[in-house]
Design an enzyme around this catalytic site. Structure first.
Site: not given
Ligand code: 7TS
Length: 428
Positions: A142, A219, A222, A245, A383
């Site tokens: 991303h 990261d 998600q 999220k 993104c």
């Protein structure tokens, strides 16, 4: 499309879970999911990778903070300030437990994944990256885990290298191993791709990086919302994620960092809260984690994050992962046979972010069309423009699932895609 959102098929998938998992009950905690939109169609919210809905307990936690104990934290001595500080720090302790951090010193509140990564790039990067050093990222990052490192690399004359994405949406780990060398100081890798749904083998990636002497930033935007995470078992040096999220409010997130790494980093922003002693000539820094939390933080957001973590732990992250795996399997089974629908990402280990293109229909047109059928999906470059370029498309449409979604909502999406196919094939 069934009128009842907990139809027989849905109960077939969700009814026999045992161990207290009950999607019908979970849905009652999200009044927004009962909305009917566009001529009374049931809302099917399938845009969870962008942001998730919030359960009533999270909304109530915000209300309670503002209505019962609103005050600033870590400063005043009155009762409300003490209560606000207690709630704020209790939320941090819950996050510690949730990701299995070693201590509260390792959990820094930020505005979200983007700020967390910028913090690491700024505070760690500016101290440790010198000219000629190398940073390894992947082609599926991303922009949040790309642009901050580009800025740093430019400033420091450092070199960015990229682990290629293979045809099936997995990372080329052999190429990764070839990239590792003593000049590599950091490996930044997304745990789960927001486009391809690929679950990257981060344990392996981290172990290889450490053997080569590099630190690893994961990261987790998600992944943290969707599966059990144990930062100590993973042995990552940084983990970034966003509250919104994972059922918490927007504007709050976390940077986890190993204490030993955070200790030797300079502050990110200067101001109140993050200092120990200030004179006109200079300042010393507060202990962790406050060293990185300048100014009045997003207090209600952090308290909301604590409530969201509590809610997720109440369900159990193993259950969350298991249910979403079933739902993803169902979605792929239903979507794959649609003629002209190309799904991007065929990794054996994948999550419920499913990107696709239908014939030559523009992804935006498709998203708008299915919205009219009550189905919320996202379209765009996600993104991840370099990944789009690699896939050879300007944009994709994406459905993304969460714990409150139902098989009948996937059917609603499939029906809407079939209608779109029919509609656009007439050369409108
Ligand atoms: N990293 C990944 C893997 C993401 O998916 C996102 C947001 C971010 C970082 C940035 O998170 P933020 O909370 O700081 O904005 N991804 C998406 C998406 O896929 N659709 O909308 C936002």
């Amino acid at each position: 499309m069934s009128e009842c959102c907990i139809c027989k098929k849905c109960l077939g998938v969700t009814g026999d879970e045992g161990q207290g998992f009950d999607v019908a009950k979970i849905r009652q905690d999200f009044p927004i999911l009962n909305r009917r939109i566009h001529q009374d169609k049931p809302l099917a919210y399938l845009d969870n990778a962008a942001t998730t809905q919030k359960p009533s307990v999270v909304v109530c936690a915000l209300c309670d903070y503002y209505q019962i104990c609103n005050a600033n934290v870590h400063r005043s001595l009155h009762l409300l300030a003490d209560e606000a500080t207690q709630h704020f720090e209790e939320a941090r302790r819950r996050v510690v437990k949730f990701i299995h951090a070693h201590s509260e010193r390792e959990v820094i509140y930020t505005r979200g994944t983007t700020e967390s990564i910028n913090l690491a790039a700024y505070s760690w990067g500016r101290r440790h990256i010198q000219a000629g050093d190398e940073i390894i990222l992947t082609e599926m990052e991303h922009h949040s885990n790309l642009v901050p490192w580009q800025i740093l690399a430019k400033e420091r004359n450092a070199v960015l290298r990229f682990i290629p994405v293979l045809e099936d949406g997995t990372l080329d780990l052999e190429a990764y191993r070839r990239l590792l060398n003593p000049k590599v100081k950091l490996v930044g890798v997304v745990h789960i791709s927001n486009v391809l749904g690929t679950v990257n083998p981060i344990q392996e990636i981290i172990a290889d990086a450490h053997r080569a002497g590099a630190l690893v930033l994961v990261d987790g935007a998600q992944s943290v919302p969707h599966m059990p995470i144990d930062v100590q078992a993973l042995d990552c040096d940084f983990l970034a994620f966003s509250g919104h999220k994972m059922m918490a409010p927007t504007g709050v997130g976390v940077l986890y960092g190993k204490e030993s790494v955070l200790e030797i980093m300079d502050p990110f922003m200067g101001g109140g809260e993050m200092i120990n002693k200030v004179t006109l000539e200079g300042s010393t820094w507060a202990d962790l984690p406050l060293k990185f939390e300048a100014g009045t933080p997003h207090i209600s957001g952090a308290i909301g994050l604590g409530a969201a973590v509590n809610y997720l732990m109440g369900i159990g992250m193993e259950q969350v992962e298991k249910y979403e795996q079933e739902l993803t399997h169902y979605a792929l089974q239903k979507l794959t046979p649609i003629p002209g629908l190309k799904i991007y990402g065929r990794a054996p280990e994948r999550s419920g972010a499913i990107s696709f293109i239908l014939d030559d229909v523009h992804p935006h047109d498709l998203a708008q069309f299915v919205d009219q059928a009550g189905v919320a999906i996202r379209a765009g470059h996600m993104c991840a423009q370099p990944l789009m370029r690699k896939l050879g498309v300007p944009a994709v449409s994406r459905a993304s699932l969460y714990i409150y979604n139902l098989p009948c909502e996937i059917d609603q999406l499939v029906d809407a895609i079939l209608e779109a196919k029919e509609y656009f094939s007439h050369g409108s």
